[in-house]
Design an enzyme around this catalytic site. Structure first.
Site, PDB file in Angstrom:
ATOM      1  N   TYR A   1      -3.191  -1.729   9.918  1.00  0.00           N
ATOM      2  CA  TYR A   1      -3.039  -1.928   8.474  1.00  0.00           C
ATOM      3  C   TYR A   1      -1.702  -1.363   7.990  1.00  0.00           C
ATOM      4  O   TYR A   1      -0.971  -2.026   7.243  1.00  0.00           O
ATOM      5  CB  TYR A   1      -4.200  -1.249   7.746  1.00  0.00           C
ATOM      6  CG  TYR A   1      -4.209  -1.466   6.250  1.00  0.00           C
ATOM      7  CD1 TYR A   1      -4.691  -2.655   5.719  1.00  0.00           C
ATOM      8  CD2 TYR A   1      -3.755  -0.480   5.374  1.00  0.00           C
ATOM      9  CE1 TYR A   1      -4.715  -2.859   4.345  1.00  0.00           C
ATOM     10  CE2 TYR A   1      -3.774  -0.677   4.008  1.00  0.00           C
ATOM     11  CZ  TYR A   1      -4.248  -1.867   3.496  1.00  0.00           C
ATOM     12  OH  TYR A   1      -4.257  -2.066   2.144  1.00  0.00           O
TER      13      TYR A   1
ATOM     14  N   SER B   1       0.852  -1.191   0.000  1.00  0.00           N
ATOM     15  CA  SER B   1       0.000   0.000   0.000  1.00  0.00           C
ATOM     16  C   SER B   1       0.883   1.233   0.000  1.00  0.00           C
ATOM     17  O   SER B   1       2.030   1.180   0.467  1.00  0.00           O
ATOM     18  CB  SER B   1      -0.888   0.007   1.261  1.00  0.00           C
ATOM     19  OG  SER B   1      -1.546   1.248   1.426  1.00  0.00           O
TER      20      SER B   1
END
Length: 240
Positions: free
Chosen positions: A148, A135
């Protein structure tokens, strides 16, 4: 890599970015096996002509079951796309530590365990690839998603180290760093979202062109900002 007739194992391939990746790989002639947990989504992918494997990647037993199900069949591409968000914001009140453990396993431990279990199959091919989807938040974190961000940055550094280890082999190690993408995972996120189809296209392109990284959409700008000043990049992303 020429994807025609390549054998691909794609985790999290029944929804969102993964589903779009599966469709695009299939269009290029690859044989794509997708994993998922939702029976309805699995059935939909089977109806679309995909081979599927039900898999719970939130624990070691689920990962090992997937490896055993794959068996000794040929594997050209392992694409670790599956991931989970978990609400872990102390500003809202108490957090669920057990839910955090599940997300940590699914996002970080599962890809590592899959790679360890399938590396011999990948090494046996004349040309193969591992694609880890991290990400933009692996570069600079967002305050509302600490678990996350931590798992994706962990997977990023694992990927960098793995690439160095395998540089003398036929296994290419690719990292894909998406921005915020218009998927169910990001429902409620106020930021501008990239269409999942376009994100998938850029990941598949990186695989075809043997790139080490796919910095997708706004991740390119974030990488630029981080190269100039990590604190500048953090000052932007930590607001979200």
């Amino acid at each position: 890599m020429n994807l025609n007739e390549k054998s691909v194992l794609l985790t999290g391939g029944t929804n969102g970015i993964g589903r779009e990746i599966a469709l695009q790989l299939k269009d290029k002639g690859a044989h794509v096996v997708v994993t998922g947990r939702n029976p309805e989504r699995i059935a939909a992918m089977e109806a679309a002509g995909f081979e599927t494997m039900a898999a719970d990647l939130s624990n070691a037993a689920g990962v090992d079951a997937l490896i055993a199900q794959w068996g000794d069949r040929p594997l050209d591409v392992l694409l670790n796309n599956a991931g989970q968000l978990v609400d872990h914001d102390f500003r809202k009140g108490a957090v669920d530590a057990d839910a955090a453990d599940v997300a940590i396993y699914a996002n970080l431990n599962a890809p590592i365990r899959l790679i360890a279990g399938l590396i011999d199959a990948l090494k046996s091919r004349p040309s193969s690839a591992i694609v880890n989807v991290t990400s933009g938040l692996a570069i600079s974190p967002a305050a509302r998603q600490p678990v996350y961000c931590a798992t994706k940055s962990g997977l990023r550094f694992y990927t960098l180290s793995l690439r160095e280890q395998l540089k003398e082999t036929a296994v290419r190690v690719i990292e894909a760093l998406p921005p915020v993408v218009d998927t169910q995972m990001n429902d409620g996120n106020p930021m501008k979202k990239m269409p999942a189809e376009e994100c998938a296209r850029q990941i598949v392109e990186a695989l075809e062109k043997d790139r080490n990284e796919a910095n997708i959409g706004m991740t390119k700008a974030l990488r630029w900002a981080e190269s100039l000043s990590p604190s500048l990049a953090r000052s932007v992303t930590l607001k979200f």
